[in-house]
Design an enzyme around this catalytic site. Sequence first.
Site, PDB file in Angstrom:
ATOM      1  N   ARG A  40      -4.381 -35.916  23.138  1.00 47.45           N
ATOM      2  CA  ARG A  40      -3.294 -36.866  23.310  1.00 47.45           C
ATOM      3  C   ARG A  40      -3.100 -37.356  24.738  1.00 47.45           C
ATOM      4  O   ARG A  40      -3.000 -38.543  24.982  1.00 47.45           O
ATOM      5  CB  ARG A  40      -1.964 -36.228  22.851  1.00 47.45           C
ATOM      6  CG  ARG A  40      -1.886 -35.928  21.371  1.00 47.45           C
ATOM      7  CD  ARG A  40      -0.458 -35.607  20.981  1.00 47.45           C
ATOM      8  NE  ARG A  40      -0.346 -35.132  19.603  1.00 47.45           N
ATOM      9  CZ  ARG A  40       0.799 -34.851  19.003  1.00 47.45           C
ATOM     10  NH1 ARG A  40       1.932 -34.991  19.659  1.00 47.45           N
ATOM     11  NH2 ARG A  40       0.834 -34.431  17.756  1.00 47.45           N
ATOM     12  N   HIS A  86      -4.890 -42.350  13.363  1.00 48.45           N
ATOM     13  CA  HIS A  86      -3.945 -41.682  14.272  1.00 48.45           C
ATOM     14  C   HIS A  86      -2.639 -41.352  13.547  1.00 48.45           C
ATOM     15  O   HIS A  86      -1.659 -42.106  13.648  1.00 48.45           O
ATOM     16  CB  HIS A  86      -3.661 -42.608  15.467  1.00 48.45           C
ATOM     17  CG  HIS A  86      -3.049 -41.905  16.646  1.00 48.45           C
ATOM     18  ND1 HIS A  86      -3.768 -41.077  17.466  1.00 48.45           N
ATOM     19  CD2 HIS A  86      -1.777 -41.908  17.141  1.00 48.45           C
ATOM     20  CE1 HIS A  86      -2.983 -40.608  18.429  1.00 48.45           C
ATOM     21  NE2 HIS A  86      -1.767 -41.099  18.239  1.00 48.45           N
ATOM     22  N   TYR A 130       8.058 -58.280  14.460  1.00 46.18           N
ATOM     23  CA  TYR A 130       8.273 -59.595  15.049  1.00 46.18           C
ATOM     24  C   TYR A 130       7.176 -60.015  16.018  1.00 46.18           C
ATOM     25  O   TYR A 130       7.103 -61.180  16.386  1.00 46.18           O
ATOM     26  CB  TYR A 130       9.612 -59.623  15.794  1.00 46.18           C
ATOM     27  CG  TYR A 130      10.812 -59.399  14.910  1.00 46.18           C
ATOM     28  CD1 TYR A 130      11.051 -60.199  13.802  1.00 46.18           C
ATOM     29  CD2 TYR A 130      11.708 -58.374  15.187  1.00 46.18           C
ATOM     30  CE1 TYR A 130      12.151 -59.989  12.988  1.00 46.18           C
ATOM     31  CE2 TYR A 130      12.819 -58.152  14.390  1.00 46.18           C
ATOM     32  CZ  TYR A 130      13.031 -58.962  13.282  1.00 46.18           C
ATOM     33  OH  TYR A 130      14.109 -58.749  12.485  1.00 46.18           O
TER      34      TYR A 130
END
Length: 818
Positions: A40, A86, A130
Amino acid sequence: MSSDVPDPTDVEARAVENVRIEDEMEQSYIDYAMSVIAGRALPRVEDGLKPVHRRILYAMGEMGVTSGSSHRKSSSIVGETMGDYHPHGDQAIYDTLVRMAQDFSMRHPLVDGQGNFGSMDGDPPAAQRYTEARMAPIAEELLEDIEKDTVDFSANYDDRLQEPDVLPAAFPNLLVNGSSGIAVGMSTNIPPHNLGEVIDATIELIDDPDATVEDLMDHVTGPDFPTGANIVGRDAIYNAYKTGRGRIRVRAEYELEEWKNGRERIVVTELPFQANKARLVERIAEDVTEGDLEGISDLRDESDRDGVRIVIELKRGANADVVENKLLESRLERTFGVITLALVDGQPQVLSLKETLEEYVAHRREVVRRRSEYELAEAEDRAHILEGRLKAVENAEDVVELIRDSETRSDAKTALRDVYGFSADQADHIVRMQLGSLTSMEAAEIEAEYDDVQAEIERLTEILESEQELLEVIKAELREVKAEYADERRTSILEDEGTVTHEDLIPEEDVVVVMTEDDYVKRMPASQFDPQGRGGKGIIGADVKSGDRVTSVFRANTHDYLLCFTNQGTVYQLKTYEIPEMSRTARGKSAVNLLDLEDDEEITAIVDTDAVDAEEYVTMVTQDGYVKRTAGEEFENILSTGIIAASLGDDDELVDVEVTDGSQDLVIATEGGMTIRFDESEVRAMGRNARGVNGIKLEDGDAVAGLVATEEGDGRALLTVTRNGYGKRTPLSAYSSQSRYGKGLIDIKTDGRNGPVTDVKAVTVGDHLVIMSEEGQIMRTRADEISSVGRNTMGVTVMDVADGDAVASVDVLPAGDD
């Protein structure tokens, strides 16, 4: 539960192993830490990407959301990445996608975003439903040739798909875009760099494997932040490149502009990397409001889509250099801590600039080798097919007849292999050929293609057999990337000419500092006050509010570091220039912003630190007549909250302080007009926490007014000034020396008109006096204006004090000072 159903808990373990709980926890934590480090938080040195970045780009490539496609909803990209590669939550993926699209976070953004992706003001991006995104062209360079077996693949989290362990990376992305992350017990913080410079350094290292960090810095001059700004000093850059760690000072880009009405303004156009612009403006405004930053009249953020523009307007008469330096100290300069930590062969490692590029070159060498092997195998396969086609064209009539006479396609393939010696692949291809492929024109095209394929095979073979040719390929491809994407540096490198302190920008001048009982303080240039004859009323020196009164006035230089002794026996350190400069009619600024004074604590004595040497003594006297000497070295480290200078008895207060050398005489004066002179050796040196010894025997109701240090033949006089504005000068030689703790001699009469003694000073004929009343009247006069008379006299009018007012304090401007 039915008796026929076995109890699932009633199962005998195959083996039981006893493990110490601390050992198990240690191993489990190590496993967890390595999972975070490798899975990570840290980037791989080869492509400069963490797993989440790599998976997003790979998913976009698989989806076909490349730079040539239309934008796709970010939620779609996030969903595909999370579902296939992921499984750590959509918000983490979207945050990464957003950062890769921010041109103020990435030197070369890897994602082309459409919509609100946040701002330098810390505004959050719009929700993923959006916004839209697609791969930026330069990101495709990271994925280039991934389909040609150039990198290793591993199974995804549910074993359905394969994902790349690392991307081919056609440029050194770790340095170009940098990286930051916090793992377990370690962190990385790699600044971005200029693409062209990094590529030039990489080529330099390929050409000269023995190149040093200094050699590489001929190309990579320093980090190149997307927000521009300036790096101050090259030593820190060299240390960071040499060791992998360093602290780089980054300074905003600004300029000082002349403005209307003779005023000036500071216009900031570039900010340090990762600075929050809105928060920066807000904090500057807070500094101005709280009085920590003076000289600013207005502050505006005029930034727009074209860039940063913060306008800081200065007050008329403000010292622009001072304001500028204060802004640099507090807000416009920050430190970037470089930690070049990346995964090398799965292990975290701090890398120098050279080591980072060496690892990248090794990666590209492997990528080009595997790609060349892949392309060679394909070229050889194609050449093999073309050889079969050419042979078929040469025997076109017989081949056609043989195929036509065969009952099945399989029989035709077998016949072709048996009669003409075609391989299985060649026979299969010939059977599938159209008759039009057997024309003479088609044959010419096949021969031309065959020649091209043979040339390609020779080229690839040469690359695989020659290390030099392979490296030439790497260099050529790097140059292509540079030609396509490199741009000019945005961050400038400034030579570090030493830190410019606030003091360096302050004009050196003598000032008069005024303090009041309610802890208001200010400074004024001493030159504002013209000398007057004695007996004058003076002029307004401070606008004292109702109920407040002036307690002290003293002279200092703007560059002085002062030891401020208070009536409660505490000493503070203060820089004169930190005291705000104000007009004569101003009240001043609350001293709590400068000194951590307690309630009812007043400054009663000031000592210039330059006057205190380690072998000298700070000699103090209290209201009740105690005197003590403390070595100067004990006042070298003053805390911001102050330190104890003397322990005081109940209701006692520290009155005055002098610096002595161990061989002088001390003269203590009282409010009742008495003085005593004795050798300072009668007062043994003691620590700061000591109370001291008796210096003078006081009459009931009397108290100490001041202290003077003198020595035989210094030619000075004792100036005595009373509360009602009267005073006199008497040669110090007129005060005979006696033993400590006597009643002393009469210095001045304090009955009737004079009132009690306010202050005593040692003066020479050329000195000037600054006298201030409790109501704020200030007068400057020459010491020789005051009559020189003997002891036990009334004195003359020094200052015409109004009814209800009184002399508060006296200080001396030494001869020669203006």
